[in-house]
Motif scaffolding. Structure first.
Motif, mmCIF file in Angstrom:
data_model
loop_
_atom_site.group_PDB
_atom_site.id
_atom_site.type_symbol
_atom_site.label_atom_id
_atom_site.label_comp_id
_atom_site.label_asym_id
_atom_site.label_seq_id
_atom_site.Cartn_x
_atom_site.Cartn_y
_atom_site.Cartn_z
ATOM 1 N N GLY A 153 0.819 -1.204 0.000
ATOM 2 C CA GLY A 153 0.000 0.000 0.000
ATOM 3 C C GLY A 153 0.854 1.257 0.000
ATOM 4 N N ALA A 154 1.921 1.261 0.807
ATOM 5 C CA ALA A 154 2.821 2.413 0.854
ATOM 6 C C ALA A 154 3.531 2.598 -0.479
ATOM 7 C CB ALA A 154 3.843 2.227 1.977
ATOM 8 N N GLN A 155 3.898 1.505 -1.116
ATOM 9 C CA GLN A 155 4.580 1.579 -2.404
ATOM 10 C C GLN A 155 3.653 2.118 -3.492
ATOM 11 O OE1 GLN A 155 5.483 -2.055 -4.732
ATOM 12 N NE2 GLN A 155 7.638 -1.490 -4.500
ATOM 13 N N MET A 156 2.382 1.689 -3.455
ATOM 14 C CA MET A 156 1.423 2.163 -4.457
ATOM 15 C C MET A 156 1.095 3.640 -4.260
ATOM 16 S SD MET A 156 -1.246 -1.028 -4.795
ATOM 17 C CE MET A 156 -2.332 -0.046 -5.838
ATOM 18 N N GLY A 157 1.024 4.061 -3.013
ATOM 19 C CA GLY A 157 0.736 5.452 -2.716
ATOM 20 C C GLY A 157 -0.744 5.785 -2.851
ATOM 21 N N GLY A 158 -1.072 7.049 -2.663
ATOM 22 C CA GLY A 158 -2.461 7.494 -2.750
ATOM 23 C C GLY A 158 -3.346 6.840 -1.704
ATOM 24 N N ARG A 159 -4.574 6.541 -2.092
ATOM 25 C CA ARG A 159 -5.530 5.942 -1.155
ATOM 26 C C ARG A 159 -5.134 4.542 -0.738
ATOM 27 N NH1 ARG A 159 -11.662 6.397 -2.371
ATOM 28 N NH2 ARG A 159 -11.132 4.470 -3.473
ATOM 29 N N ALA A 160 -4.331 3.865 -1.564
ATOM 30 C CA ALA A 160 -3.937 2.488 -1.256
ATOM 31 C C ALA A 160 -3.157 2.390 0.048
ATOM 32 C CB ALA A 160 -3.105 1.909 -2.397
ATOM 33 N N VAL A 161 -2.541 3.487 0.470
ATOM 34 C CA VAL A 161 -1.782 3.484 1.725
ATOM 35 C C VAL A 161 -2.676 3.064 2.883
ATOM 36 C CG1 VAL A 161 -0.504 4.913 3.371
ATOM 37 C CG2 VAL A 161 -0.147 5.219 0.919
ATOM 38 N N TRP A 162 -3.938 3.502 2.844
ATOM 39 C CA TRP A 162 -4.839 3.142 3.947
ATOM 40 C C TRP A 162 -5.935 2.165 3.534
ATOM 41 C CZ3 TRP A 162 -9.842 4.398 2.885
ATOM 42 C CH2 TRP A 162 -10.068 5.438 1.976
ATOM 43 N N SER A 163 -6.307 2.158 2.249
ATOM 44 C CA SER A 163 -7.429 1.297 1.851
ATOM 45 C C SER A 163 -7.075 -0.184 1.909
ATOM 46 C CB SER A 163 -7.929 1.669 0.449
ATOM 47 O OG SER A 163 -6.944 1.416 -0.533
#
Length: 200
Positions: A63-73
């Protein structure tokens, strides 16, 4: 300084992790330590199972690598879908190849990080959702034998959240070192660990 420009969201993640780390101490005052299926047993379970811990760590790291909302979603969706898998396990609904599914989750998530795969958010959620079913099922199948399944489940979810937060924090920090090469290398190592679990 290496970490002088660390973004504020990293600091927020670390602070949340520290806050969540105090939860077990508070809960311990209200839950008997001797309960085989109580909070502490549930909290310790994901920390003692390397295969589960690696997969949960990868969810935060990816999620951290993808960035954006993926960090928390991604880290929020995984434990929620795990609950559905846990209910299947409690109900005794047959689910084949659970251990293989868990091992494959480590391989796929590790490879996704190593290969810098950034799919659409919905697809990433679908991928982790499938694997969350296997992880939840494995633990749900153990709950009927527990003295206190509710407390066990709460402890397990808290520990899972902490592992996700650790993955996010490491991912956000590593993304700022050598253009994310450290994150990719870590993902590759974790994926190899998944291969070990698959064949062992």
């Amino acid at each position: 300084m290496l970490f002088s420009n660390v973004p504020r969201r990293v600091a927020a993640v670390v602070l949340c992790g520290l806050a969540l780390a105090t939860v077990p101490a508070v809960a311990q005052a209200h839950i008997l330590q001797g309960q085989a299926g109580g909070f502490l047993h549930g909290f310790e379970h994901p920390l003692s199972g390397v295969d589960h811990m690696l997969a949960m760590f990868c969810v935060g790291l990816w999620g951290a690598q993808m960035g954006g909302r993926a960090v928390w979603s991604l880290p929020i969706a995984f434990p929620l879908i795990m609950v559905a898998g846990g209910m299947l396990g409690i109900a005794g609904v047959p689910l084949p190849a659970v251990e293989s599914g868990i091992a494959l989750s480590i391989i796929v998530l590790g490879a996704s990080i190593a290969l810098l795969w950034r799919p659409p958010e919905w697809l990433a959620l679908a991928v982790i959702g499938v694997f969350a079913i296997f992880h939840g099922y494995a633990h749900g199948a153990e709950l009927p034998n527990a003295t206190d399944p509710a407390d066990y489940a709460i402890g397990f979810v808290v520990a899972t959240g902490l592992i996700h937060i650790a993955g996010i924090a490491v991912g956000l920090l590593f993304q700022r070192v050598r253009a994310g090469e450290l994150s990719r290398a870590l993902g590759g190592l974790i994926g190899l660990g998944g291969l070990y679990f698959l064949v062992s």
